[in-house]
Design an enzyme around this catalytic site. Structure first.
Site, PDB file in Angstrom:
ATOM      1  N   LYS A  50      -9.828  -4.284  -7.189  1.00 18.79           N
ATOM      2  CA  LYS A  50      -9.529  -4.417  -5.764  1.00 18.79           C
ATOM      3  C   LYS A  50     -10.539  -5.303  -5.039  1.00 18.79           C
ATOM      4  O   LYS A  50     -10.221  -5.854  -3.984  1.00 18.79           O
ATOM      5  CB  LYS A  50      -9.435  -3.035  -5.098  1.00 18.79           C
ATOM      6  CG  LYS A  50      -8.359  -2.122  -5.693  1.00 18.79           C
ATOM      7  CD  LYS A  50      -7.023  -2.790  -5.839  1.00 18.79           C
ATOM      8  CE  LYS A  50      -5.913  -1.983  -6.482  1.00 18.79           C
ATOM      9  NZ  LYS A  50      -6.185  -1.339  -7.767  1.00 18.79           N
ATOM     10  N   TYR A 264       3.306   8.632 -12.811  1.00 17.12           N
ATOM     11  CA  TYR A 264       2.058   8.038 -12.321  1.00 17.12           C
ATOM     12  C   TYR A 264       0.910   9.045 -12.384  1.00 17.12           C
ATOM     13  O   TYR A 264       1.073  10.175 -11.924  1.00 17.12           O
ATOM     14  CB  TYR A 264       2.241   7.554 -10.873  1.00 17.12           C
ATOM     15  CG  TYR A 264       0.954   7.076 -10.243  1.00 17.12           C
ATOM     16  CD1 TYR A 264       0.471   5.799 -10.497  1.00 17.12           C
ATOM     17  CD2 TYR A 264       0.205   7.917  -9.419  1.00 17.12           C
ATOM     18  CE1 TYR A 264      -0.724   5.370  -9.937  1.00 17.12           C
ATOM     19  CE2 TYR A 264      -0.986   7.494  -8.858  1.00 17.12           C
ATOM     20  CZ  TYR A 264      -1.449   6.225  -9.121  1.00 17.12           C
ATOM     21  OH  TYR A 264      -2.633   5.799  -8.576  1.00 17.12           O
ATOM     22  N   TYR A 290      -4.592   3.697 -15.023  1.00 18.01           N
ATOM     23  CA  TYR A 290      -4.157   2.298 -15.082  1.00 18.01           C
ATOM     24  C   TYR A 290      -4.544   1.633 -16.406  1.00 18.01           C
ATOM     25  O   TYR A 290      -3.696   1.350 -17.254  1.00 18.01           O
ATOM     26  CB  TYR A 290      -4.771   1.493 -13.923  1.00 18.01           C
ATOM     27  CG  TYR A 290      -4.340   1.933 -12.565  1.00 18.01           C
ATOM     28  CD1 TYR A 290      -3.165   1.440 -12.001  1.00 18.01           C
ATOM     29  CD2 TYR A 290      -5.100   2.838 -11.826  1.00 18.01           C
ATOM     30  CE1 TYR A 290      -2.766   1.831 -10.732  1.00 18.01           C
ATOM     31  CE2 TYR A 290      -4.704   3.233 -10.562  1.00 18.01           C
ATOM     32  CZ  TYR A 290      -3.541   2.727 -10.023  1.00 18.01           C
ATOM     33  OH  TYR A 290      -3.144   3.123  -8.783  1.00 18.01           O
TER      34      TYR A 290
END
Ligand SMILES: *Cc1c(COP(=O)(O)O)cnc(C)c1O
Length: 332
Positions: A50, A264, A290
Site C-alpha cells: 500500500k 476472504y 494475501y
C-alpha cells in the site's frame, strides 16, 4: 508514460530488491526459477504494497488541502495500518472504518495489524458488519468531521483507484530497470489480486511499456470473471489517467480463483503450506490473507506445469506479515 506529472510524496526512495529463491525453487522440483520482488520491505510501518499507492493518494490529499485521512478495510487490514503509518508521518489525523467480513472476527484487543492501529495512535476506529456500504460510511464520517472544522480526505479501500494504481505502474517500470541492470530475463509474473490496484497497475505498466511479460493474478476473495472485470476496469481508468493512447485489451488481465478456499481471510491448507515452505527454505514471511494464498497459487501452477521448463517466474511479495500474529492457531 511520464509518471513525474503526478504529485507524490516520495515514500519509495529506493527500488525494493529482486531476489532469487533457489532453495524454494528446488523444493518445488527445480522445474522453474522463482524470483521474488520484495515489496514487503517497502518503507512505512511493517512494509507492504500500500505504500506505493499511498505515495500518490496522500499527495493528492495534501494538494486538496486535507488535514485528515479516512479509509477503510477488513479487521486485519494492512492497508489501514499503512495509511495510518503515513498519516502519522505527515502529522495528519487518521480514522479507520473496519468491515467485519467474518462475523465475530473483530477483537478490540486483537493482535497483528489491529494492535498496530492502537500503537500508532489511530484517531478512531469503527467496526461495521460485512457487506456494509463502506464509501457511504466514510462519507458520513467525513461530514461529521467537516462539521468539527476538519478537512477530511477519503482514500478508498486498498487505495485502489487510478491514483493509487499509478504506484504499481511505477513498480512495473522499476522491475524492468532492475531486470536490465541485472541482465535478468523474466518470463512470467504472479501477483496477488485483491482490491485490484496492484494487479491493474502492474498490467498497465507492463503492457504500456510493451514488456512482453504476462501477468497472472491470484484472487484472494472473488470469482475469476468478476475479479478480471474489476481489474480490467481499473487498468483502463489508470491507463487513461496516464494519457495512454491505446486501451488495455481485456486479455491482458488473467485471474486464478482456485486458492481462495472458503472465503476472504479464511485459512486454507495450501496457504499454510506456502507460508511454511517459504519460511523454512528462504526465511521470508508471507501473510495468511494475501501473499500466502497467492504463493499457494504459484506453487500449484508450478506443480501443474503451467510454466515452461526453466522459466524465470517473478512473484510479487506484497507484504502483510503482521497478520501472521493474528493467526497463531492456524500455524501451530
Ligand atoms: C492489499 C494487499 C494485497 C492486495 O493488493 P490489492 O491492490 O488490494 O489487490 C496483497 N497483499 C497484501 C499483503 C495486501 O495488504
Amino acid at each position: 508514460m511520464n509518471l513525474t506529472q503526478f504529485p507524490r510524496r516520495n515514500y519509495v526512495q529506493d527500488a525494493t530488491p529482486i531476489e532469487a529463491l533457489p532453495a524454494f525453487s528446488k523444493a518445488l522440483g527445480g522445474k522453474v526459477n522463482i524470483f521474488i520482488k520484495r515489496d514487503d520491505l517497502l518503507p512505512g510501518c511493517a512494509g507492504g504494497n500500500k505504500t506505493r499507492k499511498l505515495d500518490f493518494c496522500i499527495a493528492d490529499a495534501i494538494e486538496n488541502g486535507a488535514d485528515t485521512i479516512i479509509t477503510c478495510g477488513a479487521v486485519q487490514s494492512n492497508h489501514c495500518r499503512l495509511t495510518l503509518s503515513w498519516a502519522v508521518k505527515e502529522a495528519m489525523d487518521c480514522h479507520l472504518i473496519l468491515e467485519e467480513r467474518v462475523p465475530g472476527s473483530y477483537k478490540e484487543d486483537g493482535s497483528g495489524n489491529n494492535f498496530l492501529f492502537q500503537l500508532m495512535g489511530v484517531k478512531s476506529t469503527s467496526v461495521v458488519p460485512g457487506g456494509s456500504d463502506m464509501l457511504g460510511e466514510m462519507e458520513k464520517l467525513a461530514d461529521k468531521l467537516k462539521g468539527d472544522g476538519k478537512k477530511p480526505y477519503i482514500i478508498p479501500g486498498g487505495a485502489s483507484n487510478a491514483i493509487g494504481a499509478t504506484g504499481y505502474v511505477a513498480c512495473a517500470k522499476e522491475i524492468q530497470q532492475q531486470m536490465f541492470c541485472k541482465n535478468l530475463h523474466i518470463d512470467h509474473m504472479v501477483v496477488p489480486s485483491g482490491s485490484a490496484g496492484t494487479h491493474a497497475g502492474i498490467v498497465v505498466g507492463m503492457y504500456g511499456t510493451n514488456a512482453g511479460i504476462p501477468v497472472s493474478g491470484i484472487n484472494v476473495s472473488r470469482k475469476k470473471d468478476i475479479q478480471e472485470e474489476i481489474v480490467h476496469k481499473l487498468a483502463m481508468e489508470t491507463a487513461e489517467r496516464l494519457g495512454m493512447r491505446e486501451e488495455i485489451p481485456a486479455d491482458q488481465v488473467t485471474c486464478f480463483d482456485g486458492y481462495v478456499g472458503p472465503g476472504y481471510s479464511l485459512p486454507t491448507d495450501s496457504m499454510t503450506e506456502a507460508v511454511k515452505l517459504l519460511a523454512q527454505t528462504e526465511s521470508i514471511l508471507l501473510d495468511p490473507v494475501y501473499s500466502g494464498k497467492a504463493m499457494a497459487g504459484l506453487i500449484d501452477l508450478v506443480r501443474k506445469d503451467h510454466f515452461k521448463e526453466g522459466a524465470n517466474v517473478l512473484f510479487l511479495h506484497t507484504g502483510g506479515s503482521p497478520a501472521l500474529y493474528a493467526y497463531l492457531d492456524t500455524f501451530r
